[in-house]
Motif scaffolding. Structure first.
Motif, PDB file in Angstrom:
ATOM      1  N   GLU A  19      45.582  60.887  22.336  1.00  0.00           N
ATOM      2  CA  GLU A  19      44.469  61.635  21.729  1.00  0.00           C
ATOM      3  C   GLU A  19      44.863  63.076  21.405  1.00  0.00           C
ATOM      4  N   VAL A  20      46.040  63.495  21.908  1.00  0.00           N
ATOM      5  CA  VAL A  20      46.557  64.842  21.669  1.00  0.00           C
ATOM      6  C   VAL A  20      47.956  64.693  21.096  1.00  0.00           C
ATOM      7  N   GLN A  66      47.143  74.425  25.456  1.00  0.00           N
ATOM      8  CA  GLN A  66      46.829  73.644  24.257  1.00  0.00           C
ATOM      9  C   GLN A  66      46.546  74.577  23.088  1.00  0.00           C
ATOM     10  N   PRO A  72      45.445  74.696  18.699  1.00  0.00           N
ATOM     11  CA  PRO A  72      44.559  73.972  17.778  1.00  0.00           C
ATOM     12  C   PRO A  72      45.319  72.983  16.887  1.00  0.00           C
ATOM     13  N   ARG A  73      45.791  71.920  17.504  1.00  0.00           N
ATOM     14  CA  ARG A  73      46.527  70.876  16.789  1.00  0.00           C
ATOM     15  C   ARG A  73      45.747  69.577  16.910  1.00  0.00           C
ATOM     16  N   GLU A  74      45.462  68.955  15.772  1.00  0.00           N
ATOM     17  CA  GLU A  74      44.752  67.685  15.751  1.00  0.00           C
ATOM     18  C   GLU A  74      45.681  66.568  16.212  1.00  0.00           C
ATOM     19  N   ILE A  88      45.317  73.632  12.961  1.00  0.00           N
ATOM     20  CA  ILE A  88      44.124  74.291  12.418  1.00  0.00           C
ATOM     21  C   ILE A  88      44.362  75.797  12.468  1.00  0.00           C
ATOM     22  N   GLU A 113      36.737  77.187  14.961  1.00  0.00           N
ATOM     23  CA  GLU A 113      37.332  75.879  14.684  1.00  0.00           C
ATOM     24  C   GLU A 113      38.595  75.679  15.511  1.00  0.00           C
ATOM     25  N   GLN A 114      39.405  76.723  15.625  1.00  0.00           N
ATOM     26  CA  GLN A 114      40.618  76.631  16.434  1.00  0.00           C
ATOM     27  C   GLN A 114      40.258  76.360  17.901  1.00  0.00           C
ATOM     28  N   GLN A 169      39.086  72.765  18.652  1.00  0.00           N
ATOM     29  CA  GLN A 169      40.166  71.777  18.738  1.00  0.00           C
ATOM     30  C   GLN A 169      40.940  71.933  20.043  1.00  0.00           C
ATOM     31  N   GLU A 207      38.814  70.329  22.699  1.00  0.00           N
ATOM     32  CA  GLU A 207      38.849  68.865  22.559  1.00  0.00           C
ATOM     33  C   GLU A 207      40.154  68.316  23.123  1.00  0.00           C
ATOM     34  N   ASN A 208      41.268  69.005  22.850  1.00  0.00           N
ATOM     35  CA  ASN A 208      42.562  68.572  23.391  1.00  0.00           C
ATOM     36  C   ASN A 208      42.543  68.611  24.913  1.00  0.00           C
TER      37      ASN A 208
END
Length: 126
Positions: free
Chosen positions: A8-9, A31, A33-35, A41, A47-48, A51, A54-55
């Motif tokens: 997922e990361v 972590q 901001p990498r999808e 990102i 937004e950064q 993400q 979320e990671n």
């Protein structure tokens, strides 16, 4: 000691683990901001930050923990102007009582196009 890796990361190109579990603690690497597909990102700090969080959430869930169990976070930002936007988004992911936290303003991060990195230590659910 147990290594944590989740699809997922996006994997790092650096020699590191996404997280390590020792006893009832999980130590998550910083972590960015990498999808999951590797896309970085840039731009908007909210937004950064979303993400990054979320990671961290995905890594903690893989370890048997969650953002609710974070004891300590360390934050790296590239500009003091990002504090408000970062804090707005961070507060949406973290619940009270908030974890202990250190925050640093740095000249640059390893990926120069990004503005935030966060690492955490969390307790594993019993």
């Amino acid at each position: 000691m147990r290594q944590i890796e989740t699809s997922e990361v996006a994997p790092s190109s650096a020699p590191l683990s996404q997280a390590i579990v020792e006893g009832d603690l999980v130590f998550a690497s910083g972590q960015i901001p990498r999808e999951p597909d590797g896309t970085i990102i840039t731009g908007d700090i909210k937004e950064q930050t979303a993400q990054v969080m979320e990671n961290l959430s995905s890594i903690l869930e893989e370890s048997g923990s969650s953002l609710d169990n974070v004891i300590k976070s360390t934050v790296f930002l590239t500009d003091t102007e990002h504090f408000d936007g970062f804090n707005d988004m961070y507060a949406k992911y973290m619940n009270e009582p908030y974890p202990a936290r250190s925050a640093f303003i740095v000249a640059s991060l390893a990926r120069t196009e990004i503005d935030v990195e966060v690492e955490v230590i969390a307790k594993i659910d019993e």
